[in-house]
Design a protein around this motif. Sequence first.
Motif, mmCIF file in Angstrom:
data_model
loop_
_atom_site.group_PDB
_atom_site.id
_atom_site.type_symbol
_atom_site.label_atom_id
_atom_site.label_comp_id
_atom_site.label_asym_id
_atom_site.label_seq_id
_atom_site.Cartn_x
_atom_site.Cartn_y
_atom_site.Cartn_z
ATOM 1 N N THR A 1 13.158 -4.581 1.943
ATOM 2 C CA THR A 1 13.523 -3.197 2.255
ATOM 3 C C THR A 1 15.022 -3.015 2.490
ATOM 4 O O THR A 1 15.504 -1.887 2.448
ATOM 5 C CB THR A 1 12.784 -2.693 3.509
ATOM 6 N N HIS A 2 15.739 -4.097 2.780
ATOM 7 C CA HIS A 2 17.164 -4.056 3.130
ATOM 8 C C HIS A 2 17.389 -3.315 4.451
ATOM 9 O O HIS A 2 18.491 -2.869 4.739
ATOM 10 C CB HIS A 2 18.009 -3.413 2.030
ATOM 11 N N VAL A 3 16.336 -3.180 5.241
ATOM 12 C CA VAL A 3 16.406 -2.487 6.529
ATOM 13 C C VAL A 3 15.927 -3.457 7.610
ATOM 14 O O VAL A 3 14.811 -3.966 7.547
ATOM 15 C CB VAL A 3 15.519 -1.216 6.536
ATOM 16 N N ARG A 4 16.775 -3.690 8.591
ATOM 17 C CA ARG A 4 16.446 -4.655 9.647
ATOM 18 C C ARG A 4 15.340 -4.138 10.575
ATOM 19 O O ARG A 4 15.232 -2.946 10.812
ATOM 20 C CB ARG A 4 17.695 -4.998 10.442
ATOM 21 N N GLU A 5 14.552 -5.099 11.063
ATOM 22 C CA GLU A 5 13.498 -4.787 12.025
ATOM 23 C C GLU A 5 13.241 -6.023 12.874
ATOM 24 O O GLU A 5 13.246 -7.143 12.373
ATOM 25 C CB GLU A 5 12.192 -4.403 11.322
ATOM 26 N N CYS A 6 13.022 -5.794 14.131
ATOM 27 C CA CYS A 6 12.636 -6.869 15.027
ATOM 28 C C CYS A 6 11.731 -6.245 16.078
ATOM 29 O O CYS A 6 12.190 -5.477 16.918
ATOM 30 C CB CYS A 6 13.864 -7.507 15.666
ATOM 31 N N SER A 7 10.431 -6.539 15.980
ATOM 32 C CA SER A 7 9.484 -5.941 16.912
ATOM 33 C C SER A 7 8.400 -6.960 17.265
ATOM 34 O O SER A 7 8.306 -8.026 16.662
ATOM 35 C CB SER A 7 8.868 -4.673 16.310
ATOM 36 N N TYR A 8 7.613 -6.579 18.241
ATOM 37 C CA TYR A 8 6.501 -7.414 18.693
ATOM 38 C C TYR A 8 5.295 -6.498 18.820
ATOM 39 O O TYR A 8 5.356 -5.462 19.487
ATOM 40 C CB TYR A 8 6.843 -8.056 20.041
ATOM 41 N N ILE B 1 2.196 -10.584 17.634
ATOM 42 C CA ILE B 1 2.923 -11.027 16.436
ATOM 43 C C ILE B 1 4.355 -10.487 16.455
ATOM 44 O O ILE B 1 4.579 -9.286 16.639
ATOM 45 C CB ILE B 1 2.210 -10.560 15.149
ATOM 46 N N TYR B 2 5.305 -11.397 16.259
ATOM 47 C CA TYR B 2 6.701 -11.009 16.069
ATOM 48 C C TYR B 2 6.868 -10.602 14.609
ATOM 49 O O TYR B 2 6.475 -11.345 13.706
ATOM 50 C CB TYR B 2 7.653 -12.170 16.377
ATOM 51 N N ILE B 3 7.466 -9.443 14.369
ATOM 52 C CA ILE B 3 7.676 -8.929 13.016
ATOM 53 C C ILE B 3 9.191 -8.817 12.825
ATOM 54 O O ILE B 3 9.850 -8.030 13.509
ATOM 55 C CB ILE B 3 6.999 -7.565 12.833
ATOM 56 N N ILE B 4 9.715 -9.630 11.895
ATOM 57 C CA ILE B 4 11.169 -9.715 11.748
ATOM 58 C C ILE B 4 11.571 -9.534 10.291
ATOM 59 O O ILE B 4 11.109 -10.256 9.414
ATOM 60 C CB ILE B 4 11.697 -11.070 12.269
ATOM 61 N N ASN B 5 12.423 -8.553 10.069
ATOM 62 C CA ASN B 5 13.092 -8.362 8.785
ATOM 63 C C ASN B 5 14.578 -8.476 9.083
ATOM 64 O O ASN B 5 15.117 -7.654 9.835
ATOM 65 C CB ASN B 5 12.755 -6.995 8.195
ATOM 66 N N PRO B 6 15.272 -9.472 8.533
ATOM 67 C CA PRO B 6 16.684 -9.649 8.850
ATOM 68 C C PRO B 6 17.598 -8.630 8.179
ATOM 69 O O PRO B 6 18.813 -8.691 8.354
ATOM 70 C CB PRO B 6 16.971 -11.058 8.334
ATOM 71 N N GLY B 7 17.042 -7.695 7.433
ATOM 72 C CA GLY B 7 17.868 -6.743 6.703
ATOM 73 C C GLY B 7 18.454 -7.419 5.481
ATOM 74 O O GLY B 7 17.881 -8.358 4.948
ATOM 75 N N SER B 8 19.591 -6.949 5.053
ATOM 76 C CA SER B 8 20.234 -7.509 3.867
ATOM 77 C C SER B 8 21.573 -8.135 4.218
ATOM 78 O O SER B 8 22.381 -7.530 4.919
ATOM 79 C CB SER B 8 20.450 -6.413 2.821
ATOM 80 N N VAL B 9 21.783 -9.338 3.703
ATOM 81 C CA VAL B 9 23.051 -10.044 3.885
ATOM 82 C C VAL B 9 24.158 -9.363 3.083
ATOM 83 O O VAL B 9 25.315 -9.399 3.465
ATOM 84 C CB VAL B 9 22.896 -11.520 3.432
ATOM 85 N N ASP C 1 20.353 0.709 5.660
ATOM 86 C CA ASP C 1 20.100 1.437 6.902
ATOM 87 C C ASP C 1 21.378 2.003 7.524
ATOM 88 O O ASP C 1 21.374 2.445 8.666
ATOM 89 C CB ASP C 1 19.362 0.552 7.907
ATOM 90 N N GLY C 2 22.472 1.980 6.758
ATOM 91 C CA GLY C 2 23.725 2.518 7.267
ATOM 92 C C GLY C 2 24.422 1.616 8.269
ATOM 93 O O GLY C 2 25.409 2.000 8.880
#
Length: 164
Positions: free
Chosen positions: A117-124, A128-136, A141-142
């Motif tokens: 998605t190129h959009v960061r996310e870090c939630s629980y 379950i930990y749900i982690i999207n590091p976004g895009s390098v 996401d601006g």
Amino acid sequence: MKIVVMSDSHGDRRNVEKILSKHDDAAMFIHLGDGEREMHALLLSRPQLNGCLHYLQGNCDSGFLISGTRSELILTLPYGHRIFAAHGHSYQVKFGTGRIRQEAKANNADIVLYGHTHVRECSYDNGIYIINPGSVGYPRDGKPPCYAVIDISESGVMPNLIAL
């Protein structure tokens, strides 16, 4: 145990190199896909990464440069934790994380890693930990390019998103 997670570099080898240099103490690096060219170049130039760098195939990767590239990864970690990782496109993550979380549960994982998605996310959510590091390389996401660092210890899981 320190794990560095990145995704969607799309040719931005410079940022990938920055992350690797900044975290040379990491036990493991995971790239969640869409960075095949830079991963191939890194494995050639840094053979010491073999074994500690896991690379998944993304929807924009050909799969020709790195032999044995997988679309999913399941890792058993110390202290009873388990990772389920995928690029995310085959789980339609642009429309939500329900399907990828279901797959994580089916594989007894308490940490889900995904990109696409190129959009960061870090939630629980519900254990379950749900982690999207976004895009390098190309965030959508601006915000600045980003990656994640996950510290696993006896006291638990500590995920952190880090902007470049």
